[in-house]
Design a protein around this motif. Structure first.
Motif, PDB file in Angstrom:
ATOM      1  N   LEU A 264      -0.269  -3.118   5.032  1.00 53.56           N
ATOM      2  CA  LEU A 264      -0.429  -4.213   5.989  1.00 53.56           C
ATOM      3  C   LEU A 264      -1.492  -5.199   5.524  1.00 53.56           C
ATOM      4  O   LEU A 264      -1.388  -6.405   5.798  1.00 53.56           O
ATOM      5  N   GLN A 265      -2.500  -4.726   4.832  1.00 47.28           N
ATOM      6  CA  GLN A 265      -3.499  -5.647   4.283  1.00 47.28           C
ATOM      7  C   GLN A 265      -2.915  -6.490   3.156  1.00 47.28           C
ATOM      8  O   GLN A 265      -3.282  -7.660   3.003  1.00 47.28           O
ATOM      9  N   ARG A 266      -2.001  -5.930   2.396  1.00 46.98           N
ATOM     10  CA  ARG A 266      -1.331  -6.726   1.362  1.00 46.98           C
ATOM     11  C   ARG A 266      -0.458  -7.798   2.008  1.00 46.98           C
ATOM     12  O   ARG A 266      -0.375  -8.931   1.517  1.00 46.98           O
ATOM     13  N   ILE A 267       0.197  -7.451   3.102  1.00 46.02           N
ATOM     14  CA  ILE A 267       0.977  -8.442   3.841  1.00 46.02           C
ATOM     15  C   ILE A 267       0.072  -9.533   4.382  1.00 46.02           C
ATOM     16  O   ILE A 267       0.368 -10.732   4.279  1.00 46.02           O
ATOM     17  N   ALA A 268      -1.048  -9.131   4.981  1.00 45.75           N
ATOM     18  CA  ALA A 268      -1.980 -10.101   5.577  1.00 45.75           C
ATOM     19  C   ALA A 268      -2.487 -11.093   4.551  1.00 45.75           C
ATOM     20  O   ALA A 268      -2.813 -12.243   4.891  1.00 45.75           O
ATOM     21  N   ALA A 269      -2.565 -10.678   3.286  1.00 44.27           N
ATOM     22  CA  ALA A 269      -3.093 -11.546   2.234  1.00 44.27           C
ATOM     23  C   ALA A 269      -2.085 -12.559   1.724  1.00 44.27           C
ATOM     24  O   ALA A 269      -2.442 -13.445   0.934  1.00 44.27           O
ATOM     25  N   ARG A 270      -0.843 -12.474   2.179  1.00 44.61           N
ATOM     26  CA  ARG A 270       0.180 -13.411   1.705  1.00 44.61           C
ATOM     27  C   ARG A 270       0.069 -14.736   2.479  1.00 44.61           C
ATOM     28  O   ARG A 270       0.212 -14.752   3.712  1.00 44.61           O
TER      29      ARG A 270
ATOM     30  N   ARG B 199       6.157   6.531   0.482  1.00 41.92           N
ATOM     31  CA  ARG B 199       6.741   5.485  -0.365  1.00 41.92           C
ATOM     32  C   ARG B 199       5.695   4.446  -0.743  1.00 41.92           C
ATOM     33  O   ARG B 199       5.607   4.012  -1.899  1.00 41.92           O
ATOM     34  N   LEU B 200       4.873   4.059   0.220  1.00 39.45           N
ATOM     35  CA  LEU B 200       3.885   3.023  -0.025  1.00 39.45           C
ATOM     36  C   LEU B 200       2.689   3.542  -0.811  1.00 39.45           C
ATOM     37  O   LEU B 200       1.873   2.748  -1.274  1.00 39.45           O
ATOM     38  N   GLY B 201       2.596   4.855  -0.962  1.00 42.09           N
ATOM     39  CA  GLY B 201       1.612   5.407  -1.859  1.00 42.09           C
ATOM     40  C   GLY B 201       2.096   5.440  -3.297  1.00 42.09           C
ATOM     41  O   GLY B 201       1.303   5.563  -4.233  1.00 42.09           O
ATOM     42  N   ALA B 202       3.406   5.303  -3.459  1.00 42.59           N
ATOM     43  CA  ALA B 202       4.013   5.361  -4.792  1.00 42.59           C
ATOM     44  C   ALA B 202       4.378   3.996  -5.338  1.00 42.59           C
ATOM     45  O   ALA B 202       4.634   3.855  -6.542  1.00 42.59           O
ATOM     46  N   ALA B 203       4.440   2.981  -4.483  1.00 40.47           N
ATOM     47  CA  ALA B 203       4.869   1.641  -4.899  1.00 40.47           C
ATOM     48  C   ALA B 203       4.072   0.592  -4.138  1.00 40.47           C
ATOM     49  O   ALA B 203       3.690   0.807  -2.987  1.00 40.47           O
TER      50      ALA B 203
ATOM     51  N   ASN C 122      -1.631   4.670   3.671  1.00 42.91           N
ATOM     52  CA  ASN C 122      -0.893   3.789   2.759  1.00 42.91           C
ATOM     53  C   ASN C 122      -0.183   2.671   3.523  1.00 42.91           C
ATOM     54  O   ASN C 122      -0.025   1.566   2.996  1.00 42.91           O
ATOM     55  N   ILE C 123       0.251   2.957   4.747  1.00 44.11           N
ATOM     56  CA  ILE C 123       0.832   1.899   5.580  1.00 44.11           C
ATOM     57  C   ILE C 123      -0.241   0.872   5.921  1.00 44.11           C
ATOM     58  O   ILE C 123       0.004  -0.345   5.862  1.00 44.11           O
ATOM     59  N   LEU C 124      -1.439   1.340   6.254  1.00 41.87           N
ATOM     60  CA  LEU C 124      -2.516   0.406   6.586  1.00 41.87           C
ATOM     61  C   LEU C 124      -2.884  -0.458   5.386  1.00 41.87           C
ATOM     62  O   LEU C 124      -3.128  -1.660   5.533  1.00 41.87           O
ATOM     63  N   ALA C 125      -2.910   0.133   4.201  1.00 43.29           N
ATOM     64  CA  ALA C 125      -3.197  -0.663   3.002  1.00 43.29           C
ATOM     65  C   ALA C 125      -2.088  -1.678   2.746  1.00 43.29           C
ATOM     66  O   ALA C 125      -2.353  -2.818   2.322  1.00 43.29           O
TER      67      ALA C 125
END
Length: 213
Positions: free
Chosen positions: A188-194, A144-148, A183-186
């Motif tokens: 988590l980096q988007r979350i960390a950037a918030r 899912r996180l690879g698609a969105a 994709n989960i690890l990527a």
């Protein structure tokens, strides 16, 4: 005044994060886990019959359960922000993933944690079944996180706040290697950037390793 009763290293971090994302006023009350069993302290257990976090109070209102609190805060204090309305094309995805964390992923991680503590050998059929079931869920999430960009689609929503805990803080209790799920690890980096996430964790659990890798 909305009061968030926050137990360290618990699902109540979701509510702190939610309030920070929404930019709404709230009071944060900290509770520390008991040293002997890591459970809730007596003062939190006295607040709600179940004795677990999260709990909020809002005037005469008291609510537990992170998903229920999420919906309450969004509706009462957030003007519907971070939720998608039924007419939105991504509403089905939002609804599904909002409930996936507590309905599927966390129970699977919890069962795996308990089986590990029973020290069942890797080849034990029950342990093998639990490992396979968790891997299936993580592969599904990874796809899912690879698609969105975010779980509901291109919009960050409360579904992402719900998912943060099992992928990060819960791993303090249930260690899990996310290396096979890029994709989960990527994500988590988007979350960390918030910025709101950083503020929430600094206020709720200062100094805690955030396990974002």
């Amino acid at each position: 005044m909305l009061v968030v009763h926050h137990l360290g290293r618990s699902q109540s971090e979701r509510i702190v994060w939610l309030c920070e994302e929404l930019g709404i006023p709230y009071e944060l009350k900290h509770y520390t886990r008991r040293a002997d069993n890591m459970l809730s302290p007596p003062e939190l257990r006295a607040l709600h019959p179940i004795g677990s976090a999260p709990v909020i109070t809002d005037g005469a209102v008291q609510i537990a359960e992170s998903g229920a609190i999420m919906e309450y805060v969004i509706a009462r204090h957030g003007g519907g922000r971070l939720a998608l309305p039924p007419e939105h094309p991504d509403y089905p995805n939002y609804l599904y993933w909002l409930h996936f964390a507590n309905g599927s992923l966390q129970p699977a991680m919890g069962r795996r944690m308990l089986i590990g503590r029973l020290q069942l050998p890797p080849e034990h059929p029950v342990r093998a079944m639990m490992e396979e079931r968790l891997d299936r869920q993580l592969r599904f999430l990874d796809a899912r996180l690879g698609a969105a960009t975010w779980l509901a689609g291109e919009d960050f929503t409360a579904a992402d706040i719900m998912m943060g805990f099992p992928l990060t803080t819960m791993r303090h209790f249930a260690p899990l290697d996310l290396g096979p799920y890029p994709n989960i690890l990527a994500y988590l980096q988007r979350i960390a950037a918030r910025p709101a996430y950083a503020r929430a964790m600094a206020k709720g659990d200062p100094g805690m390793d955030l396990l974002l890798t």
